[in-house]
Design a protein around this motif. Structure first.
Motif, PDB file in Angstrom:
ATOM      1  N   PHE A  93     -43.599  36.685  -5.616  1.00  0.00           N
ATOM      2  CA  PHE A  93     -42.373  37.105  -4.922  1.00  0.00           C
ATOM      3  C   PHE A  93     -42.633  37.321  -3.433  1.00  0.00           C
ATOM      4  CE2 PHE A  93     -40.216  40.914  -3.216  1.00  0.00           C
ATOM      5  CZ  PHE A  93     -38.918  40.432  -3.145  1.00  0.00           C
ATOM      6  N   LEU A  94     -43.659  38.111  -3.118  1.00  0.00           N
ATOM      7  CA  LEU A  94     -43.955  38.442  -1.725  1.00  0.00           C
ATOM      8  C   LEU A  94     -44.356  37.204  -0.923  1.00  0.00           C
ATOM      9  CD1 LEU A  94     -45.960  41.730  -2.420  1.00  0.00           C
ATOM     10  CD2 LEU A  94     -43.701  41.585  -1.377  1.00  0.00           C
ATOM     11  N   ALA A  95     -45.250  36.402  -1.494  1.00  0.00           N
ATOM     12  CA  ALA A  95     -45.701  35.192  -0.801  1.00  0.00           C
ATOM     13  C   ALA A  95     -44.562  34.180  -0.692  1.00  0.00           C
ATOM     14  CB  ALA A  95     -46.895  34.585  -1.535  1.00  0.00           C
ATOM     15  N   GLY A  96     -43.749  34.101  -1.745  1.00  0.00           N
ATOM     16  CA  GLY A  96     -42.638  33.149  -1.749  1.00  0.00           C
ATOM     17  C   GLY A  96     -41.613  33.454  -0.686  1.00  0.00           C
ATOM     18  N   LEU A  97     -41.266  34.751  -0.538  1.00  0.00           N
ATOM     19  CA  LEU A  97     -40.300  35.127   0.503  1.00  0.00           C
ATOM     20  C   LEU A  97     -40.835  34.807   1.894  1.00  0.00           C
ATOM     21  CD1 LEU A  97     -38.580  38.524  -0.381  1.00  0.00           C
ATOM     22  CD2 LEU A  97     -37.883  36.216  -0.936  1.00  0.00           C
ATOM     23  N   MET A  98     -42.156  34.929   2.046  1.00  0.00           N
ATOM     24  CA  MET A  98     -42.769  34.692   3.346  1.00  0.00           C
ATOM     25  C   MET A  98     -42.557  33.243   3.802  1.00  0.00           C
ATOM     26  SD  MET A  98     -46.568  36.062   4.428  1.00  0.00           S
ATOM     27  CE  MET A  98     -47.164  35.521   2.855  1.00  0.00           C
ATOM     28  N   PHE A  99     -42.510  32.328   2.817  1.00  0.00           N
ATOM     29  CA  PHE A  99     -42.389  30.903   3.148  1.00  0.00           C
ATOM     30  C   PHE A  99     -41.013  30.323   2.807  1.00  0.00           C
ATOM     31  CE2 PHE A  99     -46.958  31.612   2.420  1.00  0.00           C
ATOM     32  CZ  PHE A  99     -47.448  31.203   3.658  1.00  0.00           C
ATOM     33  N   SER A 100     -40.075  31.190   2.444  1.00  0.00           N
ATOM     34  CA  SER A 100     -38.724  30.719   2.126  1.00  0.00           C
ATOM     35  C   SER A 100     -37.944  30.435   3.407  1.00  0.00           C
ATOM     36  CB  SER A 100     -37.970  31.758   1.286  1.00  0.00           C
ATOM     37  OG  SER A 100     -38.554  31.895   0.013  1.00  0.00           O
ATOM     38  N   HIS A 101     -37.248  29.302   3.407  1.00  0.00           N
ATOM     39  CA  HIS A 101     -36.454  28.918   4.579  1.00  0.00           C
ATOM     40  C   HIS A 101     -34.985  28.689   4.222  1.00  0.00           C
ATOM     41  CE1 HIS A 101     -40.092  28.634   6.898  1.00  0.00           C
ATOM     42  NE2 HIS A 101     -40.613  27.797   6.023  1.00  0.00           N
ATOM     43  N   SER A 102     -34.610  29.090   2.997  1.00  0.00           N
ATOM     44  CA  SER A 102     -33.219  28.973   2.596  1.00  0.00           C
ATOM     45  C   SER A 102     -32.906  30.063   1.584  1.00  0.00           C
ATOM     46  CB  SER A 102     -32.944  27.601   1.972  1.00  0.00           C
ATOM     47  OG  SER A 102     -33.598  27.483   0.713  1.00  0.00           O
ATOM     48  N   MET A 103     -31.626  30.354   1.422  1.00  0.00           N
ATOM     49  CA  MET A 103     -31.212  31.367   0.465  1.00  0.00           C
ATOM     50  C   MET A 103     -31.578  30.962  -0.954  1.00  0.00           C
ATOM     51  SD  MET A 103     -27.431  32.664  -0.575  1.00  0.00           S
ATOM     52  CE  MET A 103     -27.382  31.446  -1.887  1.00  0.00           C
TER      53      MET A 103
END
Length: 411
Positions: A93-103
């Motif tokens: 979750f934490l790492a994924g949000l860091m690299f998320s570029h869309s909702m």
């Protein structure tokens, strides 16, 4: 010599307890991280407040999707592997949000925090209960303390580090370090129960009874278990609905400005944190089942007073009371009673109990959405619903206690 033996389990499982509390501290910060960095994430994900709310709601969906079988996995495969799965999900979750570029990407990774919550609850609470059988309730209450302290400190961290990606990275690293600590920690055997001299004597006396009598004096999952699980729902409903709509109560019913109305939550938060420490001490002197009755009862009295005779002073007092008696650890006490009733199914019943609480996050807003508006009358109706559910919780708690009198060797 006896004192040495008593302190040995504490030393043996100290690293486990520490790792669990660190894990829940990070988990609690992760749960409110998106709202704390809302403007930052709106830019990162090219969305608005509606999109942010959608991402947050996915946490609840992820929790509901996994919470029931997570408990079964905990009983079947062990506390350590299930807890490790939960921590890995939190890292994703934490790492994924860091690299998320869309909702859309953020919403998918948000599911993993729901997964983490389910697997952590299914493994961590039973693990603490088994590692510290004589202090199960107080050790579980300290989970709430770790969460409250972390959530209290997060706004200061956000102010110091305005970049959400940096904070996410720091928390992800802490999760990995804590994961190593969990892997190295010693877990107690599953299904253990308190083994004090007094309880051993009671157990020996019970063993002399016939199998029929013994079976008749054990808690029933269909009655006691369902009652306690329902209690998990009512306890959560009381404080969740209160926290969601007390600002509306302040503006619509009391006529306060927006800042003053939101300040009512400060009273709630402060006394919720105080309650954790007070309850942790109190539970060593008073049986948890009595507190599970007393705490909701006190909340009920002040909720009725606030709704029947609205005033700013009473709203502040009620916020403090609900924070102390409804949100400060009574939910964990109910879980402690449930796991002591069914020691061989701790993971499974924890899953059921947590599932009932998770339903609150859907049922509360869903029911309220048909009623709530900007009028004082509609807000009061929502709080009367909160009063009714709290009353139901008190009735259930009394019923469970009346049946508990037959199970003297339990809680």
């Amino acid at each position: 010599m006896e004192a040495e033996e008593t302190s040995l389990p504490r030393r043996r499982h100290a690293s486990l307890a520490t790792a669990i509390y660190i894990n829940y501290a990070i988990l609690s910060m992760a749960q409110i991280l998106i709202s704390q960095y809302s403007s930052n994430f709106q830019v990162m994900w090219r969305t608005d407040l509606h999109g942010i709310s959608t991402v947050i709601s996915m946490m609840g969906i992820g929790r509901l999707l996994t919470i029931l079988f997570a408990g079964d996995f905990s009983d079947r495969f062990g506390r350590k592997p299930v807890l490790i799965v939960g921590m890995i999900a939190n890292f994703v979750f934490l790492a994924g949000l860091m690299f998320s570029h869309s909702m859309m990407m953020a919403a998918i990774f948000s599911l993993f925090l729901g997964f983490a919550n389910s697997f952590d609850d299914a493994a961590a609470y039973p693990a603490l209960s088994e590692a510290f059988p004589a202090k199960s309730a107080s050790m579980s209450s300290l989970v709430k303390a770790a969460m409250s302290l972390a959530q209290f400190g997060l706004p200061f961290l956000v102010a110091a580090i305005p970049n959400a990606s940096i904070t996410l990275g720091i928390l992800a690293v802490v999760v990995l370090i804590d994961l190593v600590l969990i892997v190295m920690s010693r877990f107690a055997p599953q299904g253990t129960v308190p083994e004090s001299a007094e309880e051993k004597a009671k157990e020996a006396a019970v063993a002399k009874e016939s199998s029929e009598q013994q079976s008749a004096r054990k808690p029933s999952m269909k009655i006691d278990g369902i009652g306690l699980i329902a209690l998990g729902f009512t306890i959560s409903f009381t404080f969740y609905v209160y926290t969601q709509y007390i600002p509306n109560f302040g503006t619509s019913v009391l006529g306060l400005n927006d800042v003053a109305a939101k300040s009512l939550m400060s009273w709630y938060a402060i006394f919720s944190l105080i309650s954790v420490f007070v309850t942790t001490v109190l539970v060593t002197k008073v049986k948890p089942i009595y507190l599970v009755i007393l705490y909701p009862l006190i909340s009920l009295v002040f909720l009725i007073l606030m709704v029947a005779f609205p005033s700013v002073m009473l709203a502040r007092i009620t916020s403090a009371v609900v924070g102390f008696f409804a949100a400060g650890g009574v939910w964990q006490l109910g879980l402690s009673v449930l796991t002591q009733y069914f020691p061989q199914k701790k993971g499974k019943v924890t899953g059921y109990y947590s599932f009932a609480a998770a339903l609150t996050y859907f049922v509360g807003p869903f029911v309220s959405s048909f009623i709530i508006s900007s009028t004082a009358a509609s807000v009061l109706q929502v709080f009367w619903i909160d009063v009714a559910v709290t009353l139901l919780g008190v009735v259930i708690a009394v019923f469970v206690q009346l049946r508990n009198r037959k199970y003297r060797f339990f809680v």
